[in-house]
Design a protein around this motif. Structure first.
Motif, mmCIF file in Angstrom:
data_model
loop_
_atom_site.group_PDB
_atom_site.id
_atom_site.type_symbol
_atom_site.label_atom_id
_atom_site.label_comp_id
_atom_site.label_asym_id
_atom_site.label_seq_id
_atom_site.Cartn_x
_atom_site.Cartn_y
_atom_site.Cartn_z
ATOM 1 N N TRP A 1 0.830 -1.209 0.000
ATOM 2 C CA TRP A 1 0.000 0.000 0.000
ATOM 3 C C TRP A 1 0.861 1.253 0.000
ATOM 4 C CZ3 TRP A 1 -4.818 2.061 -0.392
ATOM 5 C CH2 TRP A 1 -5.003 3.331 0.120
ATOM 6 N N TYR A 2 1.863 1.304 0.846
ATOM 7 C CA TYR A 2 2.699 2.501 0.962
ATOM 8 C C TYR A 2 3.391 2.827 -0.362
ATOM 9 C CZ TYR A 2 6.270 5.762 2.509
ATOM 10 O OH TYR A 2 7.060 6.878 2.634
ATOM 11 N N PHE A 3 3.818 1.821 -1.079
ATOM 12 C CA PHE A 3 4.553 2.065 -2.314
ATOM 13 C C PHE A 3 3.656 2.414 -3.502
ATOM 14 C CE2 PHE A 3 8.090 -0.074 -0.126
ATOM 15 C CZ PHE A 3 9.125 0.777 -0.487
ATOM 16 N N PHE A 4 2.382 2.023 -3.465
ATOM 17 C CA PHE A 4 1.539 2.206 -4.642
ATOM 18 C C PHE A 4 0.443 3.262 -4.500
ATOM 19 C CE2 PHE A 4 3.437 -1.903 -5.555
ATOM 20 C CZ PHE A 4 3.682 -1.811 -6.908
ATOM 21 N N TYR A 5 0.000 3.583 -3.284
ATOM 22 C CA TYR A 5 -1.081 4.565 -3.167
ATOM 23 C C TYR A 5 -0.558 5.995 -3.235
ATOM 24 C CZ TYR A 5 -4.909 7.466 -1.730
ATOM 25 O OH TYR A 5 -5.858 8.455 -1.717
ATOM 26 N N ARG A 6 -1.321 6.891 -3.921
ATOM 27 C CA ARG A 6 -1.067 8.321 -3.925
ATOM 28 C C ARG A 6 -2.410 9.050 -3.954
ATOM 29 N NH1 ARG A 6 3.161 6.262 -3.381
ATOM 30 N NH2 ARG A 6 5.233 6.886 -4.128
ATOM 31 N N ASP A 7 -2.466 10.253 -3.375
ATOM 32 C CA ASP A 7 -3.635 11.111 -3.508
ATOM 33 C C ASP A 7 -3.707 11.652 -4.933
ATOM 34 O OD1 ASP A 7 -4.598 10.878 -0.903
ATOM 35 O OD2 ASP A 7 -3.301 12.470 -0.153
ATOM 36 N N PRO A 8 -4.892 12.138 -5.365
ATOM 37 C CA PRO A 8 -5.049 12.565 -6.768
ATOM 38 C C PRO A 8 -4.015 13.574 -7.251
ATOM 39 C CG PRO A 8 -7.194 12.409 -5.719
ATOM 40 C CD PRO A 8 -6.172 12.184 -4.637
ATOM 41 N N LEU A 9 -3.716 14.594 -6.465
ATOM 42 C CA LEU A 9 -2.790 15.627 -6.909
ATOM 43 C C LEU A 9 -1.328 15.178 -6.869
ATOM 44 C CD1 LEU A 9 -4.386 18.811 -5.316
ATOM 45 C CD2 LEU A 9 -4.369 18.156 -7.730
ATOM 46 N N ASP A 10 -1.067 14.032 -6.273
ATOM 47 C CA ASP A 10 0.304 13.529 -6.158
ATOM 48 C C ASP A 10 0.591 12.353 -7.079
ATOM 49 O OD1 ASP A 10 0.872 15.350 -4.106
ATOM 50 O OD2 ASP A 10 0.014 14.006 -2.595
#
Length: 445
Positions: A187-196
């Motif tokens: 999760w830490y390596f693949f998730y990002r918020d929309p603007l990021d």
């Protein structure tokens, strides 16, 4: 850097983020329910009575419910990427440690720890969906990620039963704990918020924002809002409509927590089914709940796109679902295993339909307090995770499970009445915009 949207087709990154949340939810519920599979053998090894098992089943809920409001505030304060990774890793460590307990006290404490670290998970889920999806796709998105708890359990319950059969209940906790640890890193390596996110283009961002998605988050140009105020809590506990959905969520979770805790024990101990066979039969109601949830979510969003009122599109499936959950009482009137599973599956199908109720957090909450509102909502609903397992332990203490099923069915009926009479009419025409701390919030009464 986001890609340019000059005459380009918008990306669909939001669906890959939803897939990550789906897996989070599946693991979340795996670590909530592994104890229900382990309960029969573990209870024998640790000499736990029916009442003690009820308290063990409820231990998760004590911490989980109590920390929903702080969890909602934390979800508003910290980003989903880091916070969810922390939660996944810590609750998985608590799960793994349950393999090494020797008595009631240690097991109760570790179940409290599991509930503590899972507490922010659903407010984070709601924040992710609110950030990544426009209003008219949100019920479907909620249905998709919530279905993770049912699809995961439907297909994994037989796997969990098999793991315990060959590796024992201690091996079951070790395996499920390790799965969560590994996924926390993923999760830490693949998730990002929309603007990021590096793969989302401006066309998709515009589509989300124009449709009501809220993704400005913690960017430097976003207005700073102080959420750590009593006035904010007062806003989300003083409205009648919100109390209607809070009570309704308690009723939805009452059925859910029967299936997450006592259901395997009910099949083995009170219906006399073989342990391995019970694992396969237990998957049927979970599949039914998943079908109800997906049906409700997609039908609800379609009604919105057709211009139906919010009350018609969102409330109707929930009310029908809660009324269907009352059918669990029918299992008291048959000894035929197929009919027992039918009534339980029908009730859980209805409960699944009602689980799109999370959409009301986005509809009714102040825009800058979505996490807090979600925390209060989940706190009220998850009081059922405390009350229901303990109540069933006492109601079934004499060996008769029928009063427990009547109790669950009655709560479903109360939940339907709550949506009908307390939530009342909700319509886009009733929207009133207010300005608080330079934020526009939505008020519906």
């Amino acid at each position: 850097m986001n890609q340019s949207s000059d005459n380009t087709q918008r990306t669909r990154v939001r669906y890959s983020m939803l897939a990550l949340v789906f897996v989070n939810v599946a693991i979340n519920y795996l670590d909530r329910t592994n104890i229900s599979v382990a309960a029969t053998e573990m209870g024998k090894d640790l000499n736990l009575s029916t009442v003690e098992l009820g308290y063990i089943f409820s231990a998760f809920g004590w911490a989980y419910a109590a920390l929903q409001i702080p969890g909602g505030l934390i979800a508003d304060r910290f980003g989903p990427r880091v916070l969810y990774a922390f939660c996944l890793i810590t609750w998985s460590l608590a799960t793994l440690a349950q393999a090494f307990i020797r008595g009631f006290g240690a097991l109760f404490s570790l179940r409290l720890a599991t509930g503590t670290f899972e507490a922010p998970s659903y407010p984070i889920n709601n924040r992710v969906v609110t950030s990544w999806f426009p209003d008219h796709e949100r019920a479907s998105a909620i249905a998709m990620y919530v279905s993770g708890q049912f699809i995961g359990l439907a297909f994994l319950t037989p796997v969990l039963v098999t793991i315990q059969y060959y590796a024992g209940w201690k091996g079951l906790f070790i395996v499920t704990g390790l799965v969560g640890l590994i996924w926390g890193i993923v999760w830490y390596f693949f998730y990002r918020d929309p603007l990021d996110h590096p793969r989302v283009n401006q066309a998709e961002l515009d589509y989300i924002e124009e449709g009501g998605g809220l993704f400005r988050g913690k960017k430097a140009d976003a207005p700073k809002v102080n959420i750590w105020k009593w006035e904010n809590l007062k806003q989300v506990v003083s409205r009648r409509t919100l109390w209607g959905v809070y009570i309704g969520q308690f009723a939805v979770n009452a059925t859910l927590w029967f299936f997450l805790t006592w259901f395997p024990t009910y099949l083995v101990k009170y219906r006399g089914l073989d342990f391995i066979k019970s694992g396969y039969l237990a998957s049927v109601p979970f599949l039914a709940a998943c079908a109800g949830l997906l049906l409700s979510g997609f039908v609800s969003d379609r009604l919105v796109r057709q211009g139906k009122s919010v009350g018609m599109a969102r409330k109707t499936p929930i009310i029908i679902g809660l009324l269907l959950s009352v059918s669990i009482i029918g299992a008291n009137y048959t000894n035929d295993t197929a009919l027992v599973i039918f009534f339980l599956a029908l009730a859980f199908f209805g409960s699944g339909m009602a689980l799109i109720s999370w959409v009301f957090v986005s509809i009714l909450s102040p825009k800058h307090l979505i996490g807090l509102t979600g925390g209060v909502f989940n706190f009220m609903g998850n009081l059922a995770s405390i009350v229901v397992p303990i109540a069933i332990g006492y109601l079934a203490e004499d060996g008769n499970f029928a009063p427990a099923l009547v109790f669950i069915g009655a709560l479903g009926f109360i939940g339907a009445c709550s949506y009908i009479f307390l939530v009342g009419k909700i319509d886009r025409g009733n929207v009133v915009n207010e300005r608080i701390d330079d934020q526009t919030i939505i008020v519906k009464e």
